[in-house]
Write a protein that holds these residues in place. Structure first.
Motif, PDB file in Angstrom:
ATOM      1  N   ALA A  82       0.832  -1.201   0.000  1.00 23.34           N
ATOM      2  CA  ALA A  82       0.000   0.000   0.000  1.00 23.34           C
ATOM      3  C   ALA A  82       0.867   1.251   0.000  1.00 23.34           C
ATOM      4  N   ALA A  83       1.959   1.232   0.760  1.00 25.59           N
ATOM      5  CA  ALA A  83       2.863   2.389   0.798  1.00 25.59           C
ATOM      6  C   ALA A  83       3.486   2.642  -0.563  1.00 25.59           C
ATOM      7  N   SER A  84       3.686   1.575  -1.340  1.00 29.73           N
ATOM      8  CA  SER A  84       4.284   1.742  -2.680  1.00 29.73           C
ATOM      9  C   SER A  84       3.335   2.464  -3.641  1.00 29.73           C
ATOM     10  N   LEU A  85       2.046   2.537  -3.283  1.00 26.58           N
ATOM     11  CA  LEU A  85       1.069   3.239  -4.122  1.00 26.58           C
ATOM     12  C   LEU A  85       1.024   4.735  -3.838  1.00 26.58           C
ATOM     13  N   ILE A  86       1.765   5.162  -2.816  1.00 27.33           N
ATOM     14  CA  ILE A  86       1.810   6.574  -2.433  1.00 27.33           C
ATOM     15  C   ILE A  86       2.986   7.249  -3.125  1.00 27.33           C
ATOM     16  N   GLN A  87       2.741   8.392  -3.749  1.00 27.02           N
ATOM     17  CA  GLN A  87       3.777   9.119  -4.470  1.00 27.02           C
ATOM     18  C   GLN A  87       4.317  10.271  -3.636  1.00 27.02           C
ATOM     19  N   ASP A  88       5.593  10.613  -3.854  1.00 34.26           N
ATOM     20  CA  ASP A  88       6.180  11.776  -3.194  1.00 34.26           C
ATOM     21  C   ASP A  88       5.320  13.015  -3.465  1.00 34.26           C
ATOM     22  N   GLY A  89       5.167  13.847  -2.448  1.00 35.36           N
ATOM     23  CA  GLY A  89       4.452  15.101  -2.615  1.00 35.36           C
ATOM     24  C   GLY A  89       2.946  15.015  -2.443  1.00 35.36           C
ATOM     25  N   GLU A  90       2.413  13.825  -2.213  1.00 41.26           N
ATOM     26  CA  GLU A  90       0.965  13.684  -2.089  1.00 41.26           C
ATOM     27  C   GLU A  90       0.492  14.042  -0.674  1.00 41.26           C
ATOM     28  N   THR A  91      -0.795  14.316  -0.599  1.00 39.89           N
ATOM     29  CA  THR A  91      -1.476  14.444   0.691  1.00 39.89           C
ATOM     30  C   THR A  91      -2.347  13.212   0.866  1.00 39.89           C
ATOM     31  N   ILE A  92      -2.160  12.511   1.971  1.00 42.24           N
ATOM     32  CA  ILE A  92      -2.930  11.289   2.196  1.00 42.24           C
ATOM     33  C   ILE A  92      -3.605  11.345   3.564  1.00 42.24           C
ATOM     34  N   PHE A  93      -4.734  10.669   3.661  1.00 47.26           N
ATOM     35  CA  PHE A  93      -5.332  10.403   4.962  1.00 47.26           C
ATOM     36  C   PHE A  93      -4.997   8.970   5.322  1.00 47.26           C
ATOM     37  N   LEU A  94      -4.553   8.746   6.553  1.00 43.57           N
ATOM     38  CA  LEU A  94      -4.200   7.412   7.012  1.00 43.57           C
ATOM     39  C   LEU A  94      -5.015   7.110   8.267  1.00 43.57           C
ATOM     40  N   GLY A  95      -5.923   6.156   8.144  1.00 44.29           N
ATOM     41  CA  GLY A  95      -6.853   5.861   9.215  1.00 44.29           C
ATOM     42  C   GLY A  95      -6.275   4.999  10.309  1.00 44.29           C
ATOM     43  N   SER A  96      -7.137   4.622  11.239  1.00 43.36           N
ATOM     44  CA  SER A  96      -6.706   3.831  12.391  1.00 43.36           C
ATOM     45  C   SER A  96      -6.721   2.344  12.060  1.00 43.36           C
ATOM     46  N   GLY A  97      -6.021   1.578  12.871  1.00 44.95           N
ATOM     47  CA  GLY A  97      -5.988   0.130  12.690  1.00 44.95           C
ATOM     48  C   GLY A  97      -4.576  -0.412  12.699  1.00 44.95           C
TER      49      GLY A  97
END
Length: 258
Positions: free
Chosen positions: A91-106
């Motif tokens: 899942a982390a590999s789907l995140i690109q530099d410079g993005e804004t992400i929401f990361l939930g609980s769990g």
């Protein structure tokens, strides 16, 4: 979600909230309090009993003694840990530099957080204390903590404060976990107080990534969060049945097996 299903879901949540306060209540009282017939209440109670939330008794209902909303997060940390680590890394590999992400609980989203160490110029919004603690020392990440009422078992923040904060923010991607996932019933949660917060989380991002190990599929909980098609991408492990994976892909979802 159809109007009738939504009304039923809201009524089930109301029944659970009433039972949290009363522990036991008669069917006649529930009928009067909720403004629906006794046969309707009995059908609702049958649904709640089928998933272990209540225990029906003659003329009434009580909280099931064996019921818990879910094991606390600190107990779940070691469940399927290898699968969760692989899911987190993918899942982390789907995140690109410079993005804004929401990361939930769990526990699975925590594994995603642990694999963001090499990302550059990320902005991470979170309502999870364990995620915030994991990322707080990373100077490459701008960390936004939503605030809210602490749900102690999950180390998460829920309620109006979170929801209001997220209405003022937008993310490129929201990475979430969910207690129960079903093709027919969609994303569902065991805690009625958390359901609205989850709905707002899904709406704050252009793309929703669901991280879930194989144990979360083909299950249904009380509170309906959203249909399965509210998700764009699912990252799961290779023990998830291939028939489930195929059905998800036929609905247009992108599915990654870690």
């Amino acid at each position: 979600m159809g109007a009738e299903m939504q009304l039923t879901t809201e009524r089930l949540q109301q029944i659970e909230l009433i039972l949290q306060e009363r522990q036991h209540i008669r069917v006649t009282e529930l009928s009067e309090q909720l403004g629906v017939s006794e046969p309707t209440i009995r059908r609702d109670l049958k649904k709640l009993e089928s998933i272990g939330r209540v225990r029906r008794e003659h003329g009434g209902v009580s909280v099931a003694t064996s019921t818990t909303t879910e094991p606390p997060i600190l107990q779940r940390v070691t469940e399927n840990i290898d699968e969760k680590r692989r899911i987190g890394q993918m899942a982390a590999s789907l995140i690109q530099d410079g993005e804004t992400i929401f990361l939930g609980s769990g526990t699975t989203t925590l594994e995603v957080a642990r694999h963001l160490y090499n990302k550059k110029n990320l902005t991470v919004i979170t309502n999870a204390l364990n995620v915030a603690h994991q990322l707080a020392g990373n100077e490459n990440i701008t960390l936004i903590i939503t605030g809210g009422v602490i749900r102690h078992s999950e180390l998460s923040m829920i309620g109006h404060i979170v929801e209001q904060t997220l209405k003022d923010l937008r993310a490129d991607k929201a990475i979430i976990s969910m207690r129960a996932i079903s093709l027919q019933d969609g994303l569902t949660n065991v805690d009625p107080l958390e359901t609205n917060t989850d709905r707002v989380i899904i709406q704050c991002a252009r793309k929703v990534i669901l991280v879930a190990d194989h144990n979360k599929f083909d299950k249904v909980a009380t509170g309906v969060v959203a249909p399965i098609t509210a998700v764009h991408t699912i990252v799961t492990d290779d023990q998830t049945p291939l028939s489930t994976v195929q059905n998800l892909r036929e609905l247009g979802l992108e599915v990654h097996l870690a």
